[in-house]
Design a protein around this motif. Sequence first.
Motif, PDB file in Angstrom:
ATOM      1  N   MET A  16       0.821  -1.216   0.000  1.00 17.68           N
ATOM      2  CA  MET A  16       0.000   0.000   0.000  1.00 17.68           C
ATOM      3  C   MET A  16       0.858   1.272   0.000  1.00 17.68           C
ATOM      4  SD  MET A  16      -3.018  -0.980  -0.489  1.00 17.68           S
ATOM      5  CE  MET A  16      -3.890   0.540  -0.254  1.00 17.68           C
ATOM      6  N   PRO A  17       1.863   1.381   0.872  1.00 22.66           N
ATOM      7  CA  PRO A  17       2.701   2.588   0.823  1.00 22.66           C
ATOM      8  C   PRO A  17       3.419   2.747  -0.524  1.00 22.66           C
ATOM      9  CG  PRO A  17       3.048   1.435   2.893  1.00 22.66           C
ATOM     10  CD  PRO A  17       2.210   0.541   2.035  1.00 22.66           C
ATOM     11  N   LEU A  18       3.764   1.638  -1.129  1.00 17.70           N
ATOM     12  CA  LEU A  18       4.423   1.686  -2.432  1.00 17.70           C
ATOM     13  C   LEU A  18       3.480   2.253  -3.486  1.00 17.70           C
ATOM     14  CD1 LEU A  18       7.067   0.962  -3.829  1.00 17.70           C
ATOM     15  CD2 LEU A  18       6.146  -1.318  -4.222  1.00 17.70           C
ATOM     16  N   LYS A  24       3.975   1.952  -9.918  1.00 16.59           N
ATOM     17  CA  LYS A  24       2.928   1.393 -10.775  1.00 16.59           C
ATOM     18  C   LYS A  24       2.838  -0.118 -10.557  1.00 16.59           C
ATOM     19  CE  LYS A  24       1.937   0.797 -15.690  1.00 16.59           C
ATOM     20  NZ  LYS A  24       2.470   1.058 -17.040  1.00 16.59           N
ATOM     21  N   MET A  25       1.636  -0.579 -10.154  1.00 20.84           N
ATOM     22  CA  MET A  25       1.428  -2.011 -10.008  1.00 20.84           C
ATOM     23  C   MET A  25       1.195  -2.583 -11.406  1.00 20.84           C
ATOM     24  SD  MET A  25      -1.315  -4.429  -7.918  1.00 20.84           S
ATOM     25  CE  MET A  25      -1.769  -3.142  -6.864  1.00 20.84           C
ATOM     26  N   LEU A  26       1.966  -3.596 -11.739  1.00 24.04           N
ATOM     27  CA  LEU A  26       1.859  -4.212 -13.059  1.00 24.04           C
ATOM     28  C   LEU A  26       0.832  -5.340 -13.050  1.00 24.04           C
ATOM     29  CD1 LEU A  26       5.679  -4.339 -13.870  1.00 24.04           C
ATOM     30  CD2 LEU A  26       4.021  -2.555 -14.467  1.00 24.04           C
ATOM     31  N   SER A  35       3.196 -12.254  -5.485  1.00 22.51           N
ATOM     32  CA  SER A  35       2.822 -10.857  -5.263  1.00 22.51           C
ATOM     33  C   SER A  35       2.826 -10.108  -6.593  1.00 22.51           C
ATOM     34  CB  SER A  35       3.837 -10.211  -4.319  1.00 22.51           C
ATOM     35  OG  SER A  35       3.635  -8.821  -4.243  1.00 22.51           O
ATOM     36  N   PRO A  36       2.000  -9.053  -6.687  1.00 22.40           N
ATOM     37  CA  PRO A  36       2.070  -8.234  -7.899  1.00 22.40           C
ATOM     38  C   PRO A  36       3.453  -7.589  -8.028  1.00 22.40           C
ATOM     39  CG  PRO A  36       0.174  -7.629  -6.556  1.00 22.40           C
ATOM     40  CD  PRO A  36       0.987  -8.583  -5.754  1.00 22.40           C
ATOM     41  N   LEU A  37       3.926  -7.496  -9.259  1.00 22.40           N
ATOM     42  CA  LEU A  37       5.181  -6.802  -9.525  1.00 22.40           C
ATOM     43  C   LEU A  37       4.898  -5.312  -9.652  1.00 22.40           C
ATOM     44  CD1 LEU A  37       6.817  -9.200 -12.145  1.00 22.40           C
ATOM     45  CD2 LEU A  37       7.325  -9.022  -9.704  1.00 22.40           C
ATOM     46  N   PHE A  38       5.896  -4.500  -9.347  1.00 22.63           N
ATOM     47  CA  PHE A  38       5.765  -3.051  -9.416  1.00 22.63           C
ATOM     48  C   PHE A  38       6.862  -2.485 -10.297  1.00 22.63           C
ATOM     49  CE2 PHE A  38       3.120  -3.865  -5.863  1.00 22.63           C
ATOM     50  CZ  PHE A  38       2.265  -2.789  -5.747  1.00 22.63           C
ATOM     51  N   GLU A  39       6.587  -1.289 -10.806  1.00 23.00           N
ATOM     52  CA  GLU A  39       7.595  -0.554 -11.558  1.00 23.00           C
ATOM     53  C   GLU A  39       7.706   0.842 -10.968  1.00 23.00           C
ATOM     54  OE1 GLU A  39       8.740   0.825 -16.093  1.00 23.00           O
ATOM     55  OE2 GLU A  39       6.752   0.003 -15.705  1.00 23.00           O
ATOM     56  N   LYS A  40       8.938   1.237 -10.727  1.00 23.27           N
ATOM     57  CA  LYS A  40       9.186   2.589 -10.236  1.00 23.27           C
ATOM     58  C   LYS A  40      10.568   3.008 -10.721  1.00 23.27           C
ATOM     59  CE  LYS A  40       8.838   5.639  -6.318  1.00 23.27           C
ATOM     60  NZ  LYS A  40       8.482   5.804  -4.932  1.00 23.27           N
TER      61      LYS A  40
END
Length: 113
Positions: A16-18, A24-26, A35-40
């Motif tokens: 959530m903080p991310l 961006k949740m991919l 877990s969902p991957l993220f992009e930042k």
Amino acid sequence: MEKKGPTEWEMRNIIMPLMLSGAKMLDRHCPKCGSPLFEKDGRVFCPVCEHREKQRKESQARELKGVEERLMEKLTELANSLPGDIDELEKHLRAMEKIIELLERYKKLEGGE
């Protein structure tokens, strides 16, 4: 075995903080934990696996520190109780030498060498 999927705590305190930080949740998921991957900042990552790896390393560092402290205590104890008998003194010194070798190994582990 790796835990599957993020826990409730990980959802609240990592994911959530991310999301609120603009990551961006991919629509892809981590093959290791689900877990969902993220992009930042152009980097794709699994926040859960990164957090778990950080926790594992911190735990290992604490364990190494505890072992190192116990070895230093034993070394000090041996140094403060050197016997007068030459045979016993040799045993003491061999034990101290082994402890010093172990301490050197732990220092290398801590340094990542």
